[in-house]
Design a protein around this motif. Structure first.
Motif, mmCIF file in Angstrom:
data_model
loop_
_atom_site.group_PDB
_atom_site.id
_atom_site.type_symbol
_atom_site.label_atom_id
_atom_site.label_comp_id
_atom_site.label_asym_id
_atom_site.label_seq_id
_atom_site.Cartn_x
_atom_site.Cartn_y
_atom_site.Cartn_z
ATOM 1 N N VAL A 243 -17.832 -9.919 50.944
ATOM 2 C CA VAL A 243 -19.236 -9.820 50.555
ATOM 3 C C VAL A 243 -20.048 -9.132 51.657
ATOM 4 C CG1 VAL A 243 -21.319 -11.137 50.014
ATOM 5 C CG2 VAL A 243 -19.130 -11.808 49.025
ATOM 6 N N VAL A 244 -19.794 -9.531 52.901
ATOM 7 C CA VAL A 244 -20.561 -8.958 54.008
ATOM 8 C C VAL A 244 -20.249 -7.486 54.187
ATOM 9 C CG1 VAL A 244 -20.899 -9.014 56.511
ATOM 10 C CG2 VAL A 244 -20.873 -11.151 55.208
ATOM 11 N N VAL A 245 -18.951 -7.141 54.171
ATOM 12 C CA VAL A 245 -18.606 -5.737 54.397
ATOM 13 C C VAL A 245 -18.959 -4.875 53.189
ATOM 14 C CG1 VAL A 245 -16.731 -6.350 55.959
ATOM 15 C CG2 VAL A 245 -16.229 -5.927 53.552
ATOM 16 N N THR A 246 -19.260 -5.505 52.067
ATOM 17 C CA THR A 246 -19.765 -4.753 50.928
ATOM 18 C C THR A 246 -21.288 -4.723 50.924
ATOM 19 O OG1 THR A 246 -17.833 -5.371 49.615
ATOM 20 C CG2 THR A 246 -19.751 -4.581 48.413
ATOM 21 N N GLY A 247 -21.898 -5.888 51.151
ATOM 22 C CA GLY A 247 -23.354 -5.983 51.061
ATOM 23 C C GLY A 247 -24.095 -5.314 52.197
ATOM 24 N N VAL A 248 -23.621 -5.506 53.447
ATOM 25 C CA VAL A 248 -24.327 -4.915 54.589
ATOM 26 C C VAL A 248 -24.294 -3.393 54.548
ATOM 27 C CG1 VAL A 248 -24.301 -4.673 57.098
ATOM 28 C CG2 VAL A 248 -24.117 -6.944 56.068
ATOM 29 N N PRO A 249 -23.114 -2.770 54.376
ATOM 30 C CA PRO A 249 -23.146 -1.306 54.250
ATOM 31 C C PRO A 249 -23.922 -0.833 53.026
ATOM 32 C CG PRO A 249 -20.924 -2.055 54.764
ATOM 33 C CD PRO A 249 -21.733 -3.272 54.426
ATOM 34 N N ALA A 250 -23.876 -1.606 51.917
ATOM 35 C CA ALA A 250 -24.631 -1.204 50.732
ATOM 36 C C ALA A 250 -26.129 -1.249 51.001
ATOM 37 C CB ALA A 250 -24.274 -2.105 49.553
ATOM 38 N N SER A 251 -26.572 -2.263 51.755
ATOM 39 C CA SER A 251 -27.986 -2.340 52.128
ATOM 40 C C SER A 251 -28.367 -1.173 53.029
ATOM 41 C CB SER A 251 -28.267 -3.669 52.825
ATOM 42 O OG SER A 251 -27.955 -4.770 51.996
ATOM 43 N N SER A 252 -27.503 -0.905 54.021
ATOM 44 C CA SER A 252 -27.747 0.223 54.906
ATOM 45 C C SER A 252 -27.726 1.534 54.137
ATOM 46 C CB SER A 252 -26.688 0.247 56.012
ATOM 47 O OG SER A 252 -26.822 1.403 56.813
ATOM 48 N N PRO B 71 -32.262 -5.743 50.914
ATOM 49 C CA PRO B 71 -31.008 -6.499 50.746
ATOM 50 C C PRO B 71 -30.307 -6.113 49.450
ATOM 51 C CG PRO B 71 -32.850 -7.948 51.287
ATOM 52 C CD PRO B 71 -33.437 -6.624 50.951
ATOM 53 N N VAL B 72 -29.020 -5.891 49.539
ATOM 54 C CA VAL B 72 -28.230 -5.520 48.357
ATOM 55 C C VAL B 72 -26.990 -6.400 48.295
ATOM 56 C CG1 VAL B 72 -26.927 -3.712 47.200
ATOM 57 C CG2 VAL B 72 -29.023 -3.125 48.423
ATOM 58 N N VAL B 73 -26.937 -7.266 47.277
ATOM 59 C CA VAL B 73 -25.719 -8.001 46.938
ATOM 60 C C VAL B 73 -25.427 -7.624 45.493
ATOM 61 C CG1 VAL B 73 -24.621 -10.247 46.659
ATOM 62 C CG2 VAL B 73 -26.291 -9.892 48.498
ATOM 63 N N PRO B 74 -24.474 -6.721 45.266
ATOM 64 C CA PRO B 74 -24.230 -6.214 43.909
ATOM 65 C C PRO B 74 -24.065 -7.337 42.902
ATOM 66 C CG PRO B 74 -22.929 -4.996 45.499
ATOM 67 C CD PRO B 74 -23.554 -6.133 46.258
ATOM 68 N N PRO B 75 -24.725 -7.238 41.742
ATOM 69 C CA PRO B 75 -24.647 -8.309 40.728
ATOM 70 C C PRO B 75 -23.227 -8.617 40.282
ATOM 71 C CG PRO B 75 -26.350 -6.710 40.166
ATOM 72 C CD PRO B 75 -25.593 -6.137 41.317
ATOM 73 N N THR B 76 -22.383 -7.608 40.301
ATOM 74 C CA THR B 76 -21.001 -7.820 39.848
ATOM 75 C C THR B 76 -20.120 -8.421 40.936
ATOM 76 O OG1 THR B 76 -20.444 -5.553 40.503
ATOM 77 C CG2 THR B 76 -21.159 -5.900 38.227
ATOM 78 N N LEU B 77 -20.688 -8.613 42.123
ATOM 79 C CA LEU B 77 -19.867 -9.059 43.243
ATOM 80 C C LEU B 77 -19.353 -10.487 43.040
ATOM 81 C CD1 LEU B 77 -18.793 -8.054 45.919
ATOM 82 C CD2 LEU B 77 -20.790 -9.038 47.040
ATOM 83 N N VAL B 78 -20.183 -11.360 42.463
ATOM 84 C CA VAL B 78 -19.764 -12.747 42.250
ATOM 85 C C VAL B 78 -18.578 -12.790 41.282
ATOM 86 C CG1 VAL B 78 -20.451 -14.995 41.364
ATOM 87 C CG2 VAL B 78 -22.057 -13.646 42.734
ATOM 88 N N ALA B 79 -18.702 -12.065 40.169
ATOM 89 C CA ALA B 79 -17.599 -12.031 39.207
ATOM 90 C C ALA B 79 -16.353 -11.421 39.834
ATOM 91 C CB ALA B 79 -18.014 -11.235 37.967
ATOM 92 N N ALA B 80 -16.559 -10.356 40.624
ATOM 93 C CA ALA B 80 -15.408 -9.719 41.270
ATOM 94 C C ALA B 80 -14.757 -10.655 42.273
ATOM 95 C CB ALA B 80 -15.859 -8.432 41.964
ATOM 96 N N ALA B 81 -15.577 -11.425 42.989
ATOM 97 C CA ALA B 81 -15.031 -12.356 43.974
ATOM 98 C C ALA B 81 -14.208 -13.455 43.301
ATOM 99 C CB ALA B 81 -16.171 -12.967 44.794
ATOM 100 N N VAL B 82 -14.744 -14.022 42.217
ATOM 101 C CA VAL B 82 -14.008 -15.071 41.506
ATOM 102 C C VAL B 82 -12.743 -14.492 40.864
ATOM 103 C CG1 VAL B 82 -14.103 -16.728 39.604
ATOM 104 C CG2 VAL B 82 -16.087 -16.429 41.104
#
Length: 397
Positions: A44-53, A356-367
């Motif tokens: 999540v961090v390595v996806t969200g932080v670069p996505a925010s940047s 801040p960017v946490v992709p909406p599909t990230l939770v489903a992808a993580a599970v």
């Protein structure tokens, strides 16, 4: 028998069996889930932080006009080439074009007063009201030309032109004037520097209709500013000369797509590759942790496996039990890891002033990823447990 309904395990019973090992060995389950949680949080961090940047960077690149093209007549021709007066109207008919505006050099001079010499190096341009939208023009003071003021002797100054003329502010209570071609024009605004068209910084902009009426402007634009969809910039550039000047398209030169467009595309590709690589490593680490825990669990619970087999549990039941436990551990870790990773991403992005960017599909992808990791990690231990015969399992001392 395989077809006997009594040999089937209901989903609820399967879940209960899968949670037995977690309830009875809570510390080990917590440590195993922690491994998955760290892996998912890392993803999540390595996806969200670069996505925010990336979002902040792409917004900055968008301000540099990745979809902007400049079109003008080829210079130093005899006789001089002039773009048709209808250039703006015909360019708007190109489907990928989103905005078009134009300026024209009136070849007039400007001064602060009638008694002062004309300012050197300041161009007097006729401009359209939609210029501000097309070039994302920002005002330092006052306002830009609109459908009303473009018809009257009003002028907007570029940042450097205003400084050269000694005009830093405008106010309705004390109107400031500049002299163009012997006629006074009221200054209604001062521009901030315009990154997309630096030539406007050393220019004064008069309304299109006002230039025709008072400055003997012939209505032929000098430069067209064309905003197009980024994906179709190259195609628009290819057809623009023939659209603007069909009689002689070779007499129209169009700027290359902005370097910002290439930088933006490169940034998107680089970040996408980074996401995939880091997320894969994180999940691999978490999967190894779960697999290790499940192998140890099988070794420690051989008596339990033997007893269940002796009481009628099939190999399939044993296999599903350990698969369910592996998946439950992974999902538990995914939930904790997703929450922790999202919180860390939001905090980091806000600290750096990024959206801040946490992709909406990230939770489903993580599970979904956790379930896959759980199945893969638990497959070997589950098969190993299922292969144990009752006598072999119960004979372990």
């Amino acid at each position: 028998m395989a077809g006997d309904p009594r040999s089937r395990v209901r989903p609820y019973d399967l879940l209960a069996l899968g949670l037995v090992g977690i309830r009875t060995r809570r510390l080990r389950a917590a440590l195993s889930a922690l491994g998955i949680a760290i892996g998912i949080a890392t993803m999540v961090v390595v996806t969200g932080v670069p996505a925010s940047s990336q979002k902040a960077l792409l917004a900055e690149l968008a301000r540099l006009g990745p979809g902007l093209l400049h079109a003008n007549a080829v210079p130093d021709q005899h006789p001089p080439v002039r773009l048709p007066a209808e250039s703006v109207a015909v360019t708007t008919r190109i489907p990928p074009v989103t905005a078009v505006s134009a300026v024209a050099n009136t070849h007039r001079t400007v001064s602060r007063h009638e008694r002062t010499d004309a300012a050197v190096g300041i161009a007097v341009l006729a401009g359209r009201p939609d210029l501000a939208h097309t070039l994302d023009v920002r005002m330092r003071a006052g306002r830009f030309l609109d459908a009303v003021t473009e018809r009257f002797p009003a002028v907007v100054l570029g940042a450097e032109a205003a400084q050269d003329l000694g005009i830093v502010d405008v106010a309705a209570s004390a109107p400031v004037q500049a002299v163009i071609d012997g006629r006074r024009f009221t200054v209604i605004g001062v521009l901030q520097p315009v990154p997309l068209a630096p030539e406007l910084d050393r220019a004064v902009v008069v309304g299109w209709d006002a230039a025709v009426r008072w400055l003997r402007f012939d209505g032929h634009p000098t430069v067209l500013y064309v905003q197009a969809d980024e994906a179709a910039v190259e195609q628009v550039r290819a057809v623009l000369p023939a659209t603007v000047y069909p009689e002689s398209p070779g007499m129209v030169q169009v700027s290359r797509p902005s370097d910002a467009l290439a930088a933006k595309r490169s940034t998107e590709a680089t970040f996408s590759a980074l996401f995939l690589g880091l997320a894969g490593v994180a999940l691999l680490v978490g999967g190894i942790g779960v697999a290790n825990t499940m192998v140890i669990s099988v070794l420690e619970r051989r008596r339990e496996i033997g007893l269940r087999r002796a009481l009628g549990a099939t190999r399939g039941h044993i296999c599903l039990q350990f698969l369910a436990e592996s998946v439950a551990l992974s999902v538990l870790g995914a939930v904790v890891g997703t929450a922790a990773g999202a919180a860390a991403t939001v905090a980091y992005a806000i600290h750096h002033g990024w959206p801040p960017v946490v992709p909406p599909t990230l939770v489903a992808a993580a599970v979904g990823g956790a379930v896959l990791v759980g199945v893969v990690s638990g497959a070997y231990p589950a098969i190993r447990a299922a292969r144990l015969s009752p006598t072999e399992a119960l004979a372990v001392g």
